[in-house]
Structure formats: structure tokens, C-alpha cells
Motif scaffolding. Structure first.
Motif, PDB file in Angstrom:
ATOM      1  N   GLU A  10       0.324  41.444  27.653  1.00  0.00           N
ATOM      2  CA  GLU A  10       0.758  40.986  28.970  1.00  0.00           C
ATOM      3  C   GLU A  10      -0.370  41.169  29.983  1.00  0.00           C
ATOM      4  N   GLY A  11      -0.589  40.139  30.774  1.00  0.00           N
ATOM      5  CA  GLY A  11      -1.617  40.190  31.802  1.00  0.00           C
ATOM      6  C   GLY A  11      -2.989  39.747  31.346  1.00  0.00           C
ATOM      7  N   ILE A  12      -3.159  39.473  30.062  1.00  0.00           N
ATOM      8  CA  ILE A  12      -4.462  39.049  29.550  1.00  0.00           C
ATOM      9  C   ILE A  12      -4.717  37.604  29.975  1.00  0.00           C
ATOM     10  N   LYS A  13      -5.876  37.400  30.554  1.00  0.00           N
ATOM     11  CA  LYS A  13      -6.308  36.052  30.917  1.00  0.00           C
ATOM     12  C   LYS A  13      -7.423  35.712  29.944  1.00  0.00           C
ATOM     13  N   GLY A  14      -7.276  34.698  29.199  1.00  0.00           N
ATOM     14  CA  GLY A  14      -8.300  34.319  28.231  1.00  0.00           C
ATOM     15  C   GLY A  14      -8.027  32.923  27.755  1.00  0.00           C
ATOM     16  N   PRO A  15      -8.081  31.949  28.669  1.00  0.00           N
ATOM     17  CA  PRO A  15      -7.757  30.588  28.268  1.00  0.00           C
ATOM     18  C   PRO A  15      -8.785  30.022  27.306  1.00  0.00           C
ATOM     19  N   THR A  16      -8.323  29.155  26.428  1.00  0.00           N
ATOM     20  CA  THR A  16      -9.241  28.407  25.572  1.00  0.00           C
ATOM     21  C   THR A  16      -9.605  27.144  26.342  1.00  0.00           C
ATOM     22  N   ASP A  31     -29.127  27.640  33.001  1.00  0.00           N
ATOM     23  CA  ASP A  31     -29.914  26.871  33.946  1.00  0.00           C
ATOM     24  C   ASP A  31     -29.140  26.777  35.253  1.00  0.00           C
ATOM     25  N   ILE A  32     -29.039  27.880  35.955  1.00  0.00           N
ATOM     26  CA  ILE A  32     -28.213  27.956  37.155  1.00  0.00           C
ATOM     27  C   ILE A  32     -28.677  26.965  38.212  1.00  0.00           C
ATOM     28  N   GLU A  33     -29.970  26.740  38.308  1.00  0.00           N
ATOM     29  CA  GLU A  33     -30.489  25.838  39.335  1.00  0.00           C
ATOM     30  C   GLU A  33     -30.002  24.399  39.126  1.00  0.00           C
ATOM     31  N   ASN A  34     -29.701  24.033  37.885  1.00  0.00           N
ATOM     32  CA  ASN A  34     -29.229  22.678  37.595  1.00  0.00           C
ATOM     33  C   ASN A  34     -27.754  22.661  37.231  1.00  0.00           C
ATOM     34  N   SER A  35     -26.996  23.666  37.707  1.00  0.00           N
ATOM     35  CA  SER A  35     -25.592  23.761  37.321  1.00  0.00           C
ATOM     36  C   SER A  35     -24.768  22.578  37.825  1.00  0.00           C
ATOM     37  N   HIS A  36     -25.273  21.845  38.830  1.00  0.00           N
ATOM     38  CA  HIS A  36     -24.548  20.668  39.304  1.00  0.00           C
ATOM     39  C   HIS A  36     -24.422  19.604  38.214  1.00  0.00           C
ATOM     40  N   LEU A  37     -25.266  19.661  37.189  1.00  0.00           N
ATOM     41  CA  LEU A  37     -25.208  18.690  36.101  1.00  0.00           C
ATOM     42  C   LEU A  37     -23.946  18.845  35.270  1.00  0.00           C
ATOM     43  N   TYR A  38     -23.290  20.020  35.347  1.00  0.00           N
ATOM     44  CA  TYR A  38     -22.117  20.297  34.536  1.00  0.00           C
ATOM     45  C   TYR A  38     -20.819  19.929  35.238  1.00  0.00           C
ATOM     46  N   ASN A  39     -20.908  19.470  36.469  1.00  0.00           N
ATOM     47  CA  ASN A  39     -19.701  19.200  37.251  1.00  0.00           C
ATOM     48  C   ASN A  39     -18.924  17.994  36.750  1.00  0.00           C
ATOM     49  N   ASP A  40     -19.531  17.115  36.005  1.00  0.00           N
ATOM     50  CA  ASP A  40     -18.873  15.883  35.567  1.00  0.00           C
ATOM     51  C   ASP A  40     -18.321  15.980  34.152  1.00  0.00           C
ATOM     52  N   LYS A  41     -18.106  17.157  33.643  1.00  0.00           N
ATOM     53  CA  LYS A  41     -17.594  17.341  32.288  1.00  0.00           C
ATOM     54  C   LYS A  41     -16.076  17.372  32.302  1.00  0.00           C
ATOM     55  N   GLU A  42     -15.470  16.657  31.355  1.00  0.00           N
ATOM     56  CA  GLU A  42     -14.016  16.728  31.199  1.00  0.00           C
ATOM     57  C   GLU A  42     -13.682  18.058  30.533  1.00  0.00           C
ATOM     58  N   LEU A  43     -12.717  18.773  31.106  1.00  0.00           N
ATOM     59  CA  LEU A  43     -12.365  20.097  30.628  1.00  0.00           C
ATOM     60  C   LEU A  43     -10.851  20.231  30.573  1.00  0.00           C
ATOM     61  N   ILE A  44     -10.362  20.729  29.448  1.00  0.00           N
ATOM     62  CA  ILE A  44      -8.940  21.028  29.292  1.00  0.00           C
ATOM     63  C   ILE A  44      -8.824  22.536  29.130  1.00  0.00           C
ATOM     64  N   VAL A  45      -8.012  23.155  29.982  1.00  0.00           N
ATOM     65  CA  VAL A  45      -7.831  24.609  29.965  1.00  0.00           C
ATOM     66  C   VAL A  45      -6.437  24.907  29.439  1.00  0.00           C
ATOM     67  N   VAL A  46      -6.382  25.697  28.365  1.00  0.00           N
ATOM     68  CA  VAL A  46      -5.105  26.047  27.736  1.00  0.00           C
ATOM     69  C   VAL A  46      -4.914  27.561  27.815  1.00  0.00           C
ATOM     70  N   PRO A  47      -3.957  28.018  28.647  1.00  0.00           N
ATOM     71  CA  PRO A  47      -3.717  29.469  28.743  1.00  0.00           C
ATOM     72  C   PRO A  47      -3.267  30.037  27.403  1.00  0.00           C
ATOM     73  N   CYS A  48      -3.682  31.276  27.132  1.00  0.00           N
ATOM     74  CA  CYS A  48      -3.265  31.918  25.884  1.00  0.00           C
ATOM     75  C   CYS A  48      -1.851  32.472  26.070  1.00  0.00           C
ATOM     76  N   VAL A  49      -0.937  31.935  25.311  1.00  0.00           N
ATOM     77  CA  VAL A  49       0.467  32.331  25.357  1.00  0.00           C
ATOM     78  C   VAL A  49       0.897  32.622  23.927  1.00  0.00           C
ATOM     79  N   GLU A  50       1.455  33.804  23.715  1.00  0.00           N
ATOM     80  CA  GLU A  50       1.876  34.208  22.376  1.00  0.00           C
ATOM     81  C   GLU A  50       2.787  33.149  21.757  1.00  0.00           C
TER      82      GLU A  50
END
Length: 137
Positions: A10-16, A31-50
Motif C-alpha cells: 500500500e502506498g507504493i508508487k511505481g507505474p509501468t 542529455d539534460i540540455e536537449n531534454s526538449h527532444l523527448y517532449n513529443d513521445k507517446e507515453l502510456i502510464v499504468v499504475p501498479c495495482v495488485e
């Protein structure tokens, strides 16, 4: 690819996080200076639920960010996190942790510690896909 969340404290945050259109990984914080290049990525976040099972294309890049909000950090926060991680790596590489008087060299004296997150990862293939090299069906 499949992820079956067997046990989640309970309380664990660890989405896939699944990037369905990305077929190779990249260092999001390398490459933190070019991190804006990653803004256009499609991302699906799935919370970890038993008991939950996640299914996604197995060749899609996927990971569990640590800390869970890692990719939402500002550039300054990313730099600080990277410095902290490097300090931890330096400590782990030193031999100081092996000098335990009790002979517990691996730091596993807490064998009764609670499981925070337990998952089963597995892949399946359809019959019409090419077999893996060296594997006969």
C-alpha cells in the motif's frame, strides 16, 4: 509483453511506463540540455495495482521510473537527482560496505523486510511470427 502485478505494498508508487512507438531505449536524463527532444513521445502510464495485468507490444520500450515522477522533474531537479545517484554508485563501488563486523557483507540482515512490489514479466508470440534464433517449435 505482459506484466502481472502479484503483490504491491500500500502506498507504493511505481507505474509501468510504455512508449508504444519507441523500439529502442534512450537516456532520458543523459542529455539534460536537449531534454526538449523527448517532449513529443507517446507515453502510456499504468499504475501498479495488485492483480492487474498489463499487455503491450513486447518490442515497445518500457520501464518503471525511479523516482516515479523522474521524467517530470525540471532540469535543475534532474541534475540534483543525477548527482545523488552518482554519489550512491560511488559508495556501492567502494569496499567499505564489506567491513561489517558480523560478516553480513551483502547488507541482507533484514531478511524479514516487507515486499514492496512483486511482478511477473513474460512474453508470448503468435504462431505466425518468426521463431527465435536457436529455438525450435
Amino acid at each position: 509483453g505482459h506484466v502481472l502485478y502479484l503483490q504491491v505494498k500500500e502506498g507504493i508508487k511505481g507505474p509501468t511506463c510504455v512508449f508504444p512507438k519507441e523500439k529502442i531505449g534512450w537516456g532520458l536524463n543523459d542529455d539534460i540540455e536537449n531534454s526538449h527532444l523527448y517532449n513529443d513521445k507517446e507515453l502510456i502510464v499504468v499504475p501498479c495495482v495488485e492483480g492487474r495485468i498489463l499487455r503491450f507490444p513486447g518490442n515497445a520500450m518500457h520501464s518503471v521510473p525511479s523516482p516515479p515522477h523522474r521524467w517530470l522533474l525540471s532540469q535543475k531537479e534532474q541534475r540534483l537527482l543525477k548527482e545523488q545517484e552518482n554519489m550512491c554508485e560511488d559508495f556501492e563501488e567502494s569496499d567499505d560496505w564489506m567491513d561489517d563486523e558480523d560478516g553480513d557483507w551483502y547488507g541482507d540482515e533484514d531478511d524479514d523486510s516487507e515486499v514492496e512490489r512483486s511482478v511477473l514479466l513474460f512474453n508470448t508470440w503468435s504462431d505466425d511470427e518468426m521463431p527465435l534464433i536457436g529455438v525450435n517449435g
